[in-house]
Design an enzyme around this catalytic site. Structure first.
Site, short mmCIF file in Angstrom:
data_model
loop_
_atom_site.label_atom_id
_atom_site.label_comp_id
_atom_site.label_asym_id
_atom_site.label_seq_id
_atom_site.Cartn_x
_atom_site.Cartn_y
_atom_site.Cartn_z
NE ARG A 7 27.22 23.49 38.05
CZ ARG A 7 28.53 23.43 37.85
NH1 ARG A 7 29.20 24.54 37.56
NH2 ARG A 7 29.17 22.28 37.92
CG HIS A 8 24.86 21.81 42.17
ND1 HIS A 8 26.22 21.74 42.42
CD2 HIS A 8 24.67 21.15 41.01
CE1 HIS A 8 26.82 21.06 41.47
NE2 HIS A 8 25.90 20.70 40.58
N GLY A 9 25.59 24.52 44.59
CA GLY A 9 26.89 24.91 45.11
C GLY A 9 27.99 23.93 44.75
CD GLU A 10 34.14 24.30 45.37
OE1 GLU A 10 34.76 25.09 44.65
OE2 GLU A 10 34.42 24.08 46.58
CB THR A 11 29.90 18.83 44.49
OG1 THR A 11 30.45 18.59 43.17
CG2 THR A 11 28.50 19.41 44.37
CG ASN A 14 31.38 20.86 41.03
OD1 ASN A 14 30.53 21.38 41.74
ND2 ASN A 14 31.06 20.18 39.93
CD GLU A 90 24.21 17.53 35.01
OE1 GLU A 90 23.26 17.53 34.18
OE2 GLU A 90 25.03 18.45 35.11
#
Length: 304
Positions: A7-11, A14, A90
């Site tokens: 999964r991608h890094g924090e945005t 998020n 997504e």
């Protein structure tokens, strides 16, 4: 073959606890540090990727680029670079994109209203969210177009493949992965905390930011033919996908039986592995949660 579902890094979405979906949500400064830590962990453990696939949304693309950056050159001298595809995007949340989870202001969708028309109870235009069928179609398209050709190209090759995407589509992709195998050929590494017992094929994983699921896929030595008798056609992908009932739980639909990975096994080595985040602390003063700007100095340089 070892496969890493990441999964991608924090945005910023998020942090705001809001649906991002297909919105190009910016990574936070902390998210960038998560990516750097993950990339360093892969490189220091000599996990060298032969192929890296990623959603074309920026949060996944930048995560994939970060993973590739410390990777050594490939055998042919070329650099490892992400292969981007919209199939790994997504879920499209329609009108709910940008809305907080369980927010009291979340609009209710009037099923009787024509598509694109505004609901009487809210001033925003109601756009339906993407269906599970659509997400499955995209996941099957990715497997057919990218993953399976790589697997069948040389079944005995020891390859490492990274797939960088988003929490919900990764769950759908995992369900499609499972359907490729005989359930009895799927096993788990002992001690996986996410599992409470039962058939490994029923595992329902989740992903933290930069958490990854690690799989080992191999052909059984006793199986006489490593290749399928025929190629999977795009029409079969569409037919298999359209036969699925649109719901939020596991689907009973699958690809046609004669193209399952007969003679192959899959072992789950890790679920939501985030050991690389141990000791990583969010920068205080709101800096860690702020949107990352690639024009600024490295975060750690603010404190030197």
């Amino acid at each position: 073959m070892r496969v890493f579902l990441i999964r991608h890094g924090e945005t910023v979405h998020n942090i705001a606890q809001a649906w991002a979906g297909t919105t190009d949500s910016a990574l936070t400064n902390h998210g960038m540090l998560q990516i750097e830590s993950l990339a360093h962990t892969f490189a220091s453990n000599s996990i060298h990727f032969d192929s890296v696939f990623a959603s074309d949304l920026s949060r996944a693309r930048i995560t994939a680029e970060g993973i590739c950056r410390p990777q050594p050159p490939k055998k042919d001298g070329g650099l490892v670079t992400p292969i981007l595809t919209s199939d790994l995007r997504e879920r499209d949340f329609g009108s709910l994109e940008g809305v907080r989870w369980q927010s009291p202001s979340t609009p209710s969708i009037d099923a009787s209203a024509p598509p694109g028309h505004s609901s009487r109870s809210t001033s925003i235009e109601i756009i339906e969210k993407e269906t599970t069928v659509s997400m499955r179609q995209r996941s099957l398209s990715f497997l057919h177009s990218h993953f399976l050709p790589l697997l069948f190209d040389d079944p005995t090759a020891k390859r490492n493949v990274a797939i960088v995407a988003h929490g919900i589509i990764l769950r759908v992709l995992w369900n499609c992965f499972v359907e490729l195998f005989d359930p009895m050929s799927i096993s788990l590494m002992p001690g996986i905390a996410a599992w409470e017992g039962g058939p490994a094929a029923l595992l329902s994983p989740s992903w933290s930011n930069t958490g990854f699921m690690e799989l080992s896929i191999r052909m059984k030595q006793s199986w006489p033919s490593p290749r399928p008798q025929r190629q999977i056609t795009s029409q079969e992908v569409r037919v298999a996908s359209s036969s699925i009932v649109d719901n939020e739980g596991p689907s009973s639909g699958s690809l046609p039986g004669d193209i399952l990975l007969q003679g192959w096994s899959m072992k789950i080595l890790a679920v939501d592995n985030k050991e690389h985040l141990a000791g990583l602390r969010r920068t205080r003063g709101g800096i860690g949660s702020a949107s990352y700007d690639n024009r600024q100095k490295r975060i750690d340089q603010f404190f030197k």
